[in-house]
Write an enzyme that holds these catalytic residues in place. Structure first.
Site, PDB file in Angstrom:
ATOM      1  N   SER A  27       0.540  -1.165   0.022  1.00  0.00           N
ATOM      2  CA  SER A  27       0.049  -0.065   0.058  1.00  0.00           C
ATOM      3  C   SER A  27       0.830   1.202   0.066  1.00  0.00           C
ATOM      4  O   SER A  27       0.432   2.276  -0.677  1.00  0.00           O
ATOM      5  CB  SER A  27      -1.020  -0.122   1.389  1.00  0.00           C
ATOM      6  N   THR A  72      -6.329  -3.427   7.534  1.00  0.00           N
ATOM      7  CA  THR A  72      -5.594  -4.640   7.052  1.00  0.00           C
ATOM      8  C   THR A  72      -5.753  -5.869   8.339  1.00  0.00           C
ATOM      9  O   THR A  72      -6.178  -5.418   9.333  1.00  0.00           O
ATOM     10  CB  THR A  72      -4.735  -4.784   6.313  1.00  0.00           C
ATOM     11  N   LYS A  76      -9.653  -5.973  10.639  1.00  0.00           N
ATOM     12  CA  LYS A  76     -10.976  -5.252   9.694  1.00  0.00           C
ATOM     13  C   LYS A  76     -12.350  -5.433  10.285  1.00  0.00           C
ATOM     14  O   LYS A  76     -13.272  -4.620  10.039  1.00  0.00           O
ATOM     15  CB  LYS A  76     -11.086  -6.326   8.393  1.00  0.00           C
ATOM     16  N   ASP A 112     -13.066  -3.331  -1.022  1.00  0.00           N
ATOM     17  CA  ASP A 112     -12.327  -4.369  -1.695  1.00  0.00           C
ATOM     18  C   ASP A 112     -13.338  -5.015  -2.774  1.00  0.00           C
ATOM     19  O   ASP A 112     -12.645  -5.191  -3.903  1.00  0.00           O
ATOM     20  CB  ASP A 112     -12.264  -5.612  -0.672  1.00  0.00           C
ATOM     21  N   ASN A 161     -16.316 -23.868  -0.363  1.00  0.00           N
ATOM     22  CA  ASN A 161     -15.382 -23.428   0.799  1.00  0.00           C
ATOM     23  C   ASN A 161     -15.291 -24.670   1.683  1.00  0.00           C
ATOM     24  O   ASN A 161     -16.343 -25.569   1.842  1.00  0.00           O
ATOM     25  CB  ASN A 161     -16.028 -22.182   1.569  1.00  0.00           C
ATOM     26  N   TYR A 225      -1.404 -12.018  -5.306  1.00  0.00           N
ATOM     27  CA  TYR A 225      -0.710 -11.282  -6.233  1.00  0.00           C
ATOM     28  C   TYR A 225       0.966 -11.759  -6.094  1.00  0.00           C
ATOM     29  O   TYR A 225       1.669 -11.439  -6.804  1.00  0.00           O
ATOM     30  CB  TYR A 225      -0.684  -9.769  -6.262  1.00  0.00           C
ATOM     31  N   GLY A 246      -4.271 -10.901  -8.176  1.00  0.00           N
ATOM     32  CA  GLY A 246      -5.183 -10.083  -7.436  1.00  0.00           C
ATOM     33  C   GLY A 246      -4.254  -8.816  -7.544  1.00  0.00           C
ATOM     34  O   GLY A 246      -5.042  -7.801  -6.717  1.00  0.00           O
TER      35      GLY A 246
END
Ligand code: NAP
Length: 278
Positions: A27, A72, A76, A112, A161, A225, A246
């Site tokens: 970030s 983060t 959250k 998000d 899931n 990512y 991502g």
């Protein structure tokens, strides 16, 4: 990686991300590149904040007149009691990834889902309307993606899931389009999203789906990512599917936060370059 060439003065505002750990957060790279290009007199830093210090960290937004805070893992959800209000998305998801000061009130937002959808549109010109989707995972990122896909009119969202309880919570985010799914839903999906950490870190050589059957009509997105191509994305690419990691979501959730804090459109091209080290 180039450092921002800016002087810090008495008027420079501070923004940042609170989390634990945050040392490897991308970030700061994204936000500082954007501020520099926008001429915003601010710097963005990573604040490692332990759970027991969370309230003090949130109070500092007002006390230190911060431009804003990104939030983060693991804060959250825990951050919510310290805020004055929530955006509809944050309220629905019961998760905040960004705090903005609005008329003196600390408001929690969640960018998000918007980041995911904007990345889809930017990278592939693809809108969720009428798409058949499979989302693997049911944690915070999955819930944001499911709510955004449902909000944009996806036709069907099959949630696969491990834990049944979390599947039900995630399905709730996407009613009426979302439902509990299974690997049998894969062949007919237009969009497949991995929202589990399987494929990174200690699980870099694993995939969240056993022997998945991808095809050339599909788009497969892994929210991971790093690595840039997970084993799942490699399997999808080899089956002829279009793939994305991502980084697009990461970039666009940050761009949405910058817009909230500054009221201006973030320079996405500059942020792309910063992320790819160009
Ligand atoms: P989370 O809330 O901890 O949820 C993790 C999910 O993954 C849960 O549904 C969990 O299943 C599942 N899972 C974990 N380990 C698994 C395993 N070994 N096998 C099968 N399923 C497993 O995490 P999150 O915040 O949603 O993050 C998920 C992923 O998205 C991470 O890789 C994160 O880096 C990525 N992410 C990317 C962005 C971005 O901007 N690109 C943003 C946010 C997150 P159970 O419910 O059964 O425990």
């Amino acid at each position: 990686m180039s450092q921002p060439d800016r002087s810090i003065t008495g008027g420079t505002r501070v923004a940042g991300v609170i989390g634990h750990p945050v040392r490897y957060s991308k970030s700061p790279l994204l936000h500082n590149a954007a501020y520099e290009a926008m001429g915003v007199d601010a710097v963005y830093v990573a604040f490692p904040v332990l759970p027991e210090e969370l309230g003090a960290a949130v109070h500092s937004v007002r006390a230190l007149d911060l431009l804003g805070l990104s939030v983060t893992i693991p804060h959250k959800e825990a951050v919510i009691p310290f805020l004055d209000g929530l955006s509809p998305q944050a309220e629905r998801l019961n998760a905040v990834n960004c705090i903005a000061v609005e008329n003196g009130r600390l408001i929690g937002h969640n960018t998000d889902g918007e980041g995911f959808v904007t990345a889809l549109e930017e990278q592939f010109g693809l809108a969720p309307l009428d798409l058949r989707c499979v989302v693997v995972g049911a944690g915070g990122a999955a819930r944001a993606v499911i709510a955004a896909l449902a909000g944009e009119g996806a036709a069907d969202i099959a949630v696969i899931n491990r834990s049944v309880e979390r599947t039900a919570l995630a399905v709730d985010m996407g009613t009426p389009a979302a439902r509990a799914g299974s690997p049998d839903d894969l062949p007919s999906a237009d969009l497949v999203v991995n929202a589990t950490p399987v494929g990174m870190g200690e699980r870099v050589n694993e995939t969240p789906l056993e022997n998945p059957s991808f095809n050339a009509d599909q788009l497969v997105v892994d929210l991971i990512y790093e690595p840039a191509e997970t084993l799942l994305l490699k399997q999808a690419r080899e089956a002829g599917a279009r793939t994305a990691n991502g980084s697009g979501m990461l970039l666009h959730q940050a761009a949405a936060q910058i817009a909230l804090w500054t009221g201006k459109t973030a320079p996405v091209d500059v942020m792309h370059s910063a992320l790819s080290g160009r």
